[in-house]
Design a protein around this motif. Structure first.
Motif, PDB file in Angstrom:
ATOM      1  N   TYR A 144       7.256  -5.580  -5.873  1.00  0.00           N
ATOM      2  CA  TYR A 144       8.215  -4.557  -6.286  1.00  0.00           C
ATOM      3  C   TYR A 144       7.497  -3.336  -6.864  1.00  0.00           C
ATOM      4  CZ  TYR A 144      12.746  -6.915  -5.747  1.00  0.00           C
ATOM      5  OH  TYR A 144      13.881  -7.482  -5.236  1.00  0.00           O
ATOM      6  N   THR A 145       6.382  -3.569  -7.546  1.00  0.00           N
ATOM      7  CA  THR A 145       5.689  -2.487  -8.247  1.00  0.00           C
ATOM      8  C   THR A 145       4.906  -1.585  -7.303  1.00  0.00           C
ATOM      9  OG1 THR A 145       5.475  -3.881 -10.217  1.00  0.00           O
ATOM     10  CG2 THR A 145       4.036  -1.953 -10.083  1.00  0.00           C
ATOM     11  N   HIS A 166       9.012   1.621  -1.611  1.00  0.00           N
ATOM     12  CA  HIS A 166       9.538   2.858  -2.161  1.00  0.00           C
ATOM     13  C   HIS A 166      10.604   2.515  -3.198  1.00  0.00           C
ATOM     14  CE1 HIS A 166      11.779   6.673  -2.326  1.00  0.00           C
ATOM     15  NE2 HIS A 166      10.653   7.236  -1.909  1.00  0.00           N
ATOM     16  N   GLU A 167      10.709   3.333  -4.231  1.00  0.00           N
ATOM     17  CA  GLU A 167      11.622   3.032  -5.322  1.00  0.00           C
ATOM     18  C   GLU A 167      13.085   2.991  -4.895  1.00  0.00           C
ATOM     19  OE1 GLU A 167      11.079   6.069  -8.242  1.00  0.00           O
ATOM     20  OE2 GLU A 167      11.808   7.690  -6.953  1.00  0.00           O
TER      21      GLU A 167
END
Length: 301
Positions: free
Chosen positions: A176-177, A181-182
């Motif tokens: 996730y980090t 992409h966010e």
């Protein structure tokens, strides 16, 4: 499936698995059998090479999109998935395995698609064997190992943490980090992680440390004279976009494609755009067209 959860042309992993045959073991040498998914179709075949700690199922949206449209091969590198372990881990050994696999499947001039560390296999294969085209995604010809990876993998190997299910949460958080992409939806991330479970075989981890760490293919990268796409998501926190751009600059006639809104797995995050680029490469190969022209024409369309 709702459009809020999934991007255009996305097919959920479980749907792809249900629709495709079970992978089989293919003997490629006296000591190596490769877990292989082989779907028949027209030339040129597309061969998918996964990255470190990866899975043959990683390009599942592309397996769904190109089934019947092209001959397709996805396989687990030796030591990964259900493939047997190589006597010695080396990049040259994995390239040899791929050549032998394609000989067994009677595939002569494929499009080789490499993802992440798999780009090293794709590059070195294309330097040595007849290849119709190359796709390099989230990788390149050097600097494929982020600074945090070596201490992390050494710790996992020294303490055998890969055997402990609780460590799955650490890898999930890392994905996730640095992997996406966010704005990529949680549904897409979780679906990809389902296709790519943390391997609990030591050989999958030593594939990375022994075969791919320190890879540098820059000295003779200009041997790639076939149509080559270099695709990268700017949110990639594992391999910097500059590595991909520099790689493209060294490959004669290659085209660099920056896919906005994507990270380390643009093929999952933006499958419609990604599939369009693959089809542009196929068009350039089959019609003997300039690759850059084919890419821009496909994007304009």
């Amino acid at each position: 499936m709702t459009t809020a959860q999934y991007p255009p042309e996305y097919v959920p992993f479980e749907d792809v698995c249900r629709s495709l045959p079970t992978p089989r073991q293919v003997q490629v040498s006296d000591s190596v059998e490769l877990e292989t998914l082989h779907l028949t179709g027209p030339d040129p075949a597309i061969v998918f090479v996964h990255g470190g700690l990866g899975s043959l199922w990683n390009p599942y949206p592309q397996l769904a999109a190109f089934e019947g449209e092209r001959e397709l091969v996805a396989y687990s590198l030796a030591g990964n998935g259900n493939s047997t372990v190589r006597p010695t881990q080396s990049l040259a050994g994995h390239v040899s395995d791929l050549r032998q696999l394609l000989d067994e499947l009677q595939i002569e001039r494929p499009i080789v698609h490499g993802h992440s560390y798999g780009t090293a296999v794709a590059i070195e294969y294309a330097k040595r064997h007849p290849t119709a085209g190359v796709i390099l995604h989230a990788g390149g010809d050097h600097d494929l190992t982020p600074a945090w990876e070596k201490p992390l993998l050494r710790l996992f190997l020294a303490l055998r943490l890969y055997r402990i299910p609780v460590t799955d949460a650490l890898i999930r958080q890392l994905a996730y980090t640095v992997g996406f992409h966010e704005e990529t939806s949680r549904a897409v991330v979780e679906d990809f992680l389902q296709s790519n479970p943390l391997p609990h075989r030591r050989s999958a981890w030593t594939t990375v440390t022994d075969a791919f760490w320190g890879y540098d293919g820059r000295s003779d990268i200009d041997q790639l004279g076939m149509p080559t796409l270099v695709i990268h998501g700017p949110a990639d926190g594992i391999v910097p976009v500059e590595v991909a751009r520099d790689t493209a600059n060294r490959i004669p006639g290659s085209v660099f494609c920056r896919l906005e809104g994507a990270g380390h797995v643009a093929m999952i995050e933006r499958p419609a755009a990604y599939n369009t680029l693959i089809r542009a490469l196929i068009t350039a190969i089959r019609e003997n067209r300039d690759l850059e022209t084919a890419v821009f024409s496909s994007l304009d369309g």
